[in-house]
Design an enzyme around this catalytic site. Structure first.
Site, short mmCIF file in Angstrom:
data_model
loop_
_atom_site.label_atom_id
_atom_site.label_comp_id
_atom_site.label_asym_id
_atom_site.label_seq_id
_atom_site.Cartn_x
_atom_site.Cartn_y
_atom_site.Cartn_z
N LYS A 121 0.84 -1.21 0.00
CA LYS A 121 0.00 0.00 0.00
C LYS A 121 0.88 1.26 0.00
O LYS A 121 0.68 2.16 -0.81
CB LYS A 121 -0.92 0.00 1.23
CG LYS A 121 -1.73 1.27 1.36
CD LYS A 121 -2.83 1.13 2.38
CE LYS A 121 -2.35 1.09 3.80
NZ LYS A 121 -1.97 2.39 4.36
N ASP A 139 -6.33 1.32 1.00
CA ASP A 139 -6.38 1.41 2.46
C ASP A 139 -7.80 1.08 2.90
O ASP A 139 -8.64 0.66 2.09
CB ASP A 139 -5.93 2.80 2.94
CG ASP A 139 -6.98 3.87 2.65
OD1 ASP A 139 -7.94 3.59 1.90
OD2 ASP A 139 -6.84 4.98 3.17
#
Ligand code: SF4
Length: 214
Positions: A121, A139
Site C-alpha cells: 500500500k 487502504d
C-alpha cells in the site's frame, strides 16, 4: 446499472468535481513523503501532519535520519500509533536508502517494498504520488467505499483483490486520482460506521444506496 456504467459514472463525477485531488499529508520532497506515508499506517493524516514539521526540520535527509539513534528519533513520533515499530522502521529504511539507493527514493514497487516498514500500500502511494504511475493503494477507505459503491465485488476479501479489480476497470489515466477520490469520499462522506448518504452526491450510482432503498 451495469458495472461498466457504474465505473463510467464514478470517473465522470469525480473527474469533474475533484480534477486534481492530492494527498492530505504535508511534505516538500520525496523523502518526506516516504516518511509521512510510513508514519500514517493505522494513524490519521492530521496526527502525522502535527509531528512531521519538527521531524523534517531535525532529520531533513536520509543521512541525518540514518545517523541518529532510537532515543533521539522516538520522541518526535511518540504520539503516533505504534511509535516503537515506526522508529525502528525509519532508522532501518533511511540506512538502506543511504547504503543501497544513493539516498534517492526508489521508483519501483519491488525496490520500495524492500525497505523496512514499506508494504504494498505504501509503495503504491509513493509511485502514484511521486512518479504518477497508475498504481492503486488500497487502504481501509478505498476497501470499504469501492465495495459499497459496487465497483468491487463483495467477495473480494483482501486489499490486493480490491486493487486488481479497480485497476482492471478504471482507465489508466485516472487510477492514481481514483485512489484519492475514494479515500476522501470515505474520510468525509461515506464514513465507516454511518455513511452520510443524506448529503452524498453520488447516490445515483451507489449500489449500497440502491440495495438498501435509502
Ligand atoms: S450513498 Fe451512502 S453508502 Fe453510497 S457512497 Fe454515498 S455515503 Fe456511501
Amino acid at each position: 446499472m451495469t458495472k461498466k456504467e457504474r465505473y463510467e459514472a464514478f470517473v465522470k463525477y469525480f473527474s469533474e468535481s475533484y480534477p486534481q485531488p492530492e494527498t492530505e499529508l504535508q511534505y516538500s520532497n520525496p523523502f518526506e513523503l516516504l516518511v509521512a506515508v510510513v508514519l500514517s499506517a493505522q494513524c490519521t493524516d492530521a496526527r502525522i501532519n502535527k509531528v512531521t514539521p519538527a521531524l523534517f526540520r531535525d532529520f531533513p535527509t536520509p543521512e541525518y535520519m540514518a545517523s541518529s539513534h532510537f532515543d533521539e528519533l522516538f520522541p518526535y513520533i511518540r504520539s503516533v500509533s505504534y511509535p516503537n515499530n515506526k522508529t525502528k522502521h525509519l532508522l532501518a529504511l533511511s540506512k538502506k536508502l543511504v547504503e543501497e539507493f544513493n539516498s534517492e527514493i526508489p521508483t519501483t514497487i519491488k525496490e520500495l517494498t524492500s525497505l523496512q516498514g514499506v508494504g504494498r500500500k505504501t509503495a503504491n502511494v509513493i509511485v502514484s504520488v511521486l512518479y504518477n504511475q497508475p498504481a492503486m493503494a488500497v487502504d481501509t477507505h478505498v476497501f470499504r467505499v469501492s465495495k459499497r459503491l459496487g465497483l468491487v465485488t463483495q467477495t473480494a476479501k483482501t486489499p490486493l483483490e480490491v486493487e486488481r479489480q479497480l485497476v482492471k476497470h478504471i482507465p489508466e489515466e485516472y487510477i492514481s486520482r481514483a485512489h484519492h477520490w475514494l479515500i476522501l469520499h470515505g474520510r468525509y462522506v461515506c464514513l465507516a460506521r454511518k455513511p452520510q448518504c443524506e448529503k452524498c452526491e453520488i447516490i445515483h450510482f451507489c449500489k449500497y444506496f440502491e440495495k438498501n432503498k435509502l
